[in-house]
Scaffold this motif. Structure first.
Motif, short mmCIF file in Angstrom:
data_model
loop_
_atom_site.label_atom_id
_atom_site.label_comp_id
_atom_site.label_asym_id
_atom_site.label_seq_id
_atom_site.Cartn_x
_atom_site.Cartn_y
_atom_site.Cartn_z
N VAL A 72 0.84 -1.20 0.00
CA VAL A 72 0.00 0.00 0.00
C VAL A 72 0.87 1.25 0.00
O VAL A 72 0.62 2.22 -0.73
CB VAL A 72 -0.94 -0.01 1.22
N ALA A 231 -6.58 4.08 1.92
CA ALA A 231 -6.52 2.97 0.96
C ALA A 231 -7.14 1.71 1.52
O ALA A 231 -7.78 0.93 0.80
CB ALA A 231 -5.08 2.71 0.54
N ARG A 232 -6.97 1.50 2.84
CA ARG A 232 -7.53 0.31 3.48
C ARG A 232 -8.20 0.67 4.80
O ARG A 232 -7.73 0.32 5.88
CB ARG A 232 -6.42 -0.73 3.72
N HIS A 283 -12.02 2.66 -2.54
CA HIS A 283 -11.42 3.21 -1.33
C HIS A 283 -11.39 4.74 -1.46
O HIS A 283 -12.26 5.31 -2.10
CB HIS A 283 -10.02 2.63 -1.09
N LYS A 285 -8.94 8.72 -1.21
CA LYS A 285 -7.64 9.37 -1.30
C LYS A 285 -7.73 10.77 -0.70
O LYS A 285 -8.81 11.35 -0.57
CB LYS A 285 -7.15 9.43 -2.74
#
Length: 290
Positions: A72, A231-232, A283, A285
């Protein structure tokens, strides 16, 4: 809601000890201040500190491997072996108030405040998102109140929680008698409303600021890393007292912010931590404000 008392205590001790050790090992921190307007409010982002955590999946990517986390980080063009977090606070100037939201660990915050043109005694109110030492540690300097004329405001469940934490005993002793509590969701000061954000600590809140048609949401520790947390967001976070509730709150909040495009302040994102959340496939940003 917050799991067993034993597991909660372990999480608290781990998070507090980790933050204390990390900040104790930091070199001297550089002050920083960034001013902008929000309607009739003058806002200043203040830099307190930053620290670097190893990519060991003890905090980020709990239950995953360091290699998963590294993938990631590399995809975002960041170093794969470490995770850097800023520690920042927010200053809100209203006609008759100077409001500080969180106090960092007490790194460069007072120097940053001076850089912005203010003295500690100018602060009328300190709003605390939660009682981890990187958010309320700067309330005390040399055993005394760092902001001697300020009323300290935090949610009622968070103050109860802080008073039971032996590792915060010195801070609690110094600020006791200067704290006013509120229930999550209450308007704390004209133009500033608390928002309950469950899962991190029992009384963790963010603060929604509104002046005219303009809004800014200080989301506290709903997210930490501007890369991994977005992202996660489904990955458990070692700092959360209840990982499952923290995950639910994180995803729900990010979806809402991506939809509303509201300006936010994230105290652990790269300084000054002001910008917007955007959807990016399945996801999110980070888009810093210009």
């Amino acid at each position: 809601m917050y799991g067993s008392k034993a597991s909660f205590s372990v999480c608290l001790a781990f998070a507090t000890a980790l933050a204390t050790v990390a900040f104790a090992q930091m070199p001297p921190q550089e002050p920083g201040s960034k001013s902008f307007k929000l309607g009739s409010f003058d806002i200043v982002a203040l830099h307190d500190a930053q620290f670097v955590r190893p990519n060991d999946n003890k905090i980020f990517g709990v239950g995953r491997s360091p290699e998963d986390v590294a993938d990631v980080l590399k995809a975002a063009g960041a170093p794969a072996d470490t995770i850097t977090l800023s520690v920042d606070a927010l200053l809100v100037k209203q006609p008759k108030r100077l409001i500080l939201i969180d106090t960092g660990v007490g790194g460069a915050l007072l120097q940053s405040l001076a850089q912005a043109g203010f003295k500690p005694e100018d602060v009328t109110d300190v709003l605390i998102t939660h009682s981890h030492p990187d958010h309320m540690g700067g309330l005390v300097k040399d055993g005394k109140l760092a902001f001697p004329k300020a009323t300290i405001r935090m949610s009622s469940p968070e103050w109860t929680f802080a008073k039971k934490n032996d590792q915060l005993a010195d801070v609690v002793k110094a600020i006791d008698g200067h704290v006013k509590t509120f229930e999550p969701g209450a308007q704390v000061i004209t133009g500033i409303t608390s928002v309950g954000l469950k899962g991190h600590t029992p009384g963790h809140v963010g603060y929604e600021m509104a002046s005219g048609k303009e809004k800014l949401f200080d989301i506290g520790d709903t997210v930490h890393s501007s890369i991994i947390s977005l992202a996660r967001p489904d990955w458990p976070l070692g700092f959360d007292s209840d990982a499952a509730v923290g995950e639910e709150t994180r995803i729900e909040t990010l979806k809402k912010l991506a939809g509303s495009k509201e300006l936010i302040f994230a105290p652990h994102f790269p300084f000054p931590g002001v910008g917007h959340i955007q959807s990016d496939g399945d996801h999110f940003k980070w888009v810093p404000a210009s």
